[in-house]
Motif scaffolding. Structure first.
Motif, PDB file in Angstrom:
ATOM      1  N   GLU A   5     -51.708 132.456  95.118  1.00 48.69           N
ATOM      2  CA  GLU A   5     -50.929 133.431  94.353  1.00 48.69           C
ATOM      3  C   GLU A   5     -50.336 132.807  93.103  1.00 48.69           C
ATOM      4  O   GLU A   5     -50.294 133.433  92.050  1.00 48.69           O
ATOM      5  CB  GLU A   5     -49.829 134.020  95.229  1.00 48.69           C
ATOM      6  CG  GLU A   5     -50.349 134.916  96.324  1.00 48.69           C
ATOM      7  CD  GLU A   5     -49.254 135.361  97.269  1.00 48.69           C
ATOM      8  OE1 GLU A   5     -48.118 134.849  97.160  1.00 48.69           O
ATOM      9  OE2 GLU A   5     -49.534 136.206  98.128  1.00 48.69           O
ATOM     10  N   ARG A   6     -49.876 131.561  93.200  1.00 50.42           N
ATOM     11  CA  ARG A   6     -49.318 130.896  92.021  1.00 50.42           C
ATOM     12  C   ARG A   6     -50.398 130.639  90.979  1.00 50.42           C
ATOM     13  O   ARG A   6     -50.155 130.787  89.777  1.00 50.42           O
ATOM     14  CB  ARG A   6     -48.642 129.596  92.428  1.00 50.42           C
ATOM     15  CG  ARG A   6     -47.329 129.812  93.165  1.00 50.42           C
ATOM     16  CD  ARG A   6     -46.540 128.531  93.268  1.00 50.42           C
ATOM     17  NE  ARG A   6     -47.275 127.467  93.940  1.00 50.42           N
ATOM     18  CZ  ARG A   6     -47.257 127.238  95.244  1.00 50.42           C
ATOM     19  NH1 ARG A   6     -46.530 127.998  96.028  1.00 50.42           N
ATOM     20  NH2 ARG A   6     -47.945 126.237  95.780  1.00 50.42           N
ATOM     21  N   ARG A   7     -51.615 130.285  91.419  1.00 53.16           N
ATOM     22  CA  ARG A   7     -52.710 130.079  90.471  1.00 53.16           C
ATOM     23  C   ARG A   7     -53.088 131.391  89.790  1.00 53.16           C
ATOM     24  O   ARG A   7     -53.348 131.428  88.594  1.00 53.16           O
ATOM     25  CB  ARG A   7     -53.925 129.508  91.192  1.00 53.16           C
ATOM     26  CG  ARG A   7     -53.779 128.051  91.529  1.00 53.16           C
ATOM     27  CD  ARG A   7     -55.033 127.533  92.195  1.00 53.16           C
ATOM     28  NE  ARG A   7     -54.838 126.151  92.636  1.00 53.16           N
ATOM     29  CZ  ARG A   7     -55.630 125.526  93.452  1.00 53.16           C
ATOM     30  NH1 ARG A   7     -56.684 126.138  93.963  1.00 53.16           N
ATOM     31  NH2 ARG A   7     -55.402 124.269  93.785  1.00 53.16           N
ATOM     32  N   ALA A   8     -53.129 132.477  90.575  1.00 57.72           N
ATOM     33  CA  ALA A   8     -53.464 133.778  89.990  1.00 57.72           C
ATOM     34  C   ALA A   8     -52.400 134.204  88.983  1.00 57.72           C
ATOM     35  O   ALA A   8     -52.715 134.751  87.924  1.00 57.72           O
ATOM     36  CB  ALA A   8     -53.604 134.821  91.089  1.00 57.72           C
ATOM     37  N   ALA A   9     -51.138 133.930  89.281  1.00 56.67           N
ATOM     38  CA  ALA A   9     -50.069 134.270  88.356  1.00 56.67           C
ATOM     39  C   ALA A   9     -50.155 133.420  87.090  1.00 56.67           C
ATOM     40  O   ALA A   9     -49.905 133.912  85.983  1.00 56.67           O
ATOM     41  CB  ALA A   9     -48.711 134.070  89.022  1.00 56.67           C
ATOM     42  N   ALA A  10     -50.526 132.157  87.225  1.00 59.38           N
ATOM     43  CA  ALA A  10     -50.666 131.301  86.045  1.00 59.38           C
ATOM     44  C   ALA A  10     -51.821 131.771  85.172  1.00 59.38           C
ATOM     45  O   ALA A  10     -51.711 131.782  83.943  1.00 59.38           O
ATOM     46  CB  ALA A  10     -50.881 129.861  86.473  1.00 59.38           C
ATOM     47  N   ARG A  11     -52.937 132.184  85.789  1.00 63.62           N
ATOM     48  CA  ARG A  11     -54.057 132.707  85.015  1.00 63.62           C
ATOM     49  C   ARG A  11     -53.683 134.009  84.332  1.00 63.62           C
ATOM     50  O   ARG A  11     -54.083 134.266  83.203  1.00 63.62           O
ATOM     51  CB  ARG A  11     -55.262 132.920  85.925  1.00 63.62           C
ATOM     52  CG  ARG A  11     -56.034 131.657  86.184  1.00 63.62           C
ATOM     53  CD  ARG A  11     -57.350 131.967  86.898  1.00 63.62           C
ATOM     54  NE  ARG A  11     -57.433 131.070  88.045  1.00 63.62           N
ATOM     55  CZ  ARG A  11     -57.544 131.420  89.292  1.00 63.62           C
ATOM     56  NH1 ARG A  11     -57.624 132.680  89.608  1.00 63.62           N
ATOM     57  NH2 ARG A  11     -57.583 130.524  90.255  1.00 63.62           N
ATOM     58  N   ALA A  12     -52.925 134.847  85.026  1.00 64.60           N
ATOM     59  CA  ALA A  12     -52.521 136.123  84.445  1.00 64.60           C
ATOM     60  C   ALA A  12     -51.553 135.917  83.288  1.00 64.60           C
ATOM     61  O   ALA A  12     -51.549 136.680  82.328  1.00 64.60           O
ATOM     62  CB  ALA A  12     -51.886 137.006  85.507  1.00 64.60           C
ATOM     63  N   ALA A  13     -50.733 134.883  83.358  1.00 65.28           N
ATOM     64  CA  ALA A  13     -49.796 134.610  82.269  1.00 65.28           C
ATOM     65  C   ALA A  13     -50.526 134.155  81.018  1.00 65.28           C
ATOM     66  O   ALA A  13     -50.055 134.373  79.904  1.00 65.28           O
ATOM     67  CB  ALA A  13     -48.792 133.550  82.705  1.00 65.28           C
ATOM     68  N   PRO A  40     -52.896 137.880  77.622  1.00 64.11           N
ATOM     69  CA  PRO A  40     -51.862 138.799  77.128  1.00 64.11           C
ATOM     70  C   PRO A  40     -52.070 140.209  77.663  1.00 64.11           C
ATOM     71  O   PRO A  40     -53.198 140.668  77.840  1.00 64.11           O
ATOM     72  CB  PRO A  40     -52.041 138.756  75.609  1.00 64.11           C
ATOM     73  CG  PRO A  40     -53.454 138.329  75.396  1.00 64.11           C
ATOM     74  CD  PRO A  40     -53.809 137.457  76.565  1.00 64.11           C
ATOM     75  N   GLY A  41     -50.984 140.873  77.955  1.00 64.66           N
ATOM     76  CA  GLY A  41     -51.035 142.266  78.383  1.00 64.66           C
ATOM     77  C   GLY A  41     -51.363 142.468  79.846  1.00 64.66           C
ATOM     78  O   GLY A  41     -51.667 143.574  80.243  1.00 64.66           O
ATOM     79  N   THR A  42     -51.316 141.436  80.638  1.00 65.20           N
ATOM     80  CA  THR A  42     -51.599 141.597  82.057  1.00 65.20           C
ATOM     81  C   THR A  42     -50.310 141.476  82.847  1.00 65.20           C
ATOM     82  O   THR A  42     -49.317 140.943  82.385  1.00 65.20           O
ATOM     83  CB  THR A  42     -52.594 140.545  82.558  1.00 65.20           C
ATOM     84  OG1 THR A  42     -52.046 139.252  82.306  1.00 65.20           O
ATOM     85  CG2 THR A  42     -53.930 140.688  81.865  1.00 65.20           C
TER      86      THR A  42
END
Length: 145
Positions: free
Chosen positions: A91-99, A102-104
């Motif tokens: 989940e932390r990796r997915a959040a880092a990729r989403a950050a 832009p716009g996600t």
């Protein structure tokens, strides 16, 4: 020396029980008992018993067990802290990729973090029917639910 004698006696007794069991025509159980009874003498012959006896009376070995225990406690503590922070490594990796994009929105984002246009507007006639639940709605909106 004593450990080797005890293991030999246990093996001899086990083989005796296996012979009695085979005499009663329970051959499968007799073979199983014989297999178990050969384990102690096998451990003596390989030197495992001597190594265990040396380890049991060695202060260095006990200190090593203490260090291993400390390492285990530290590992479990870090796992507990990781769980309390909320989220797994994935989940932390997915959040880092989403950050990075832009716009996600983060995978576990709550409703207030979403854009205002994405929520459907409430109808006025529906609000008049739900007067009884207006205080509950206010509490839920206050908490972002």
């Amino acid at each position: 020396m004593i450990a080797e004698t005890v293991c030999s006696a246990v093996s001899a007794a086990g083989l005796g029980i296996a012979i009695v069991t085979a005499y009663r025509k329970r051959y499968l159980a007799a073979v199983r008992v014989a297999a178990y009874s050969l384990v102690p003498i096998g451990l003596v012959m390989t030197g495992v018993v001597e190594w265990l006896a040396d380890t049991a009376f060695s202060p260095t070995a006990w200190a090593g067990f203490g260090v291993l225990g400390l390492a285990w406690v530290l590992f479990m503590t870090t796992r507990a802290v990781e769980r309390r922070r909320g989220g797994t490594r994935k989940e932390r990796r997915a959040a880092a990729r989403a950050a990075d994009r832009p716009g996600t929105v983060a995978p576990a984002a709550s409703a207030p973090s979403l854009a205002q246009g994405s929520r459907p507007a409430t109808r006025p006639e529906q609000a008049s029917r739900d007067d009884d639940f207006s205080d509950i709605e206010a509490i839920l909106k206050k908490h972002g639910i």
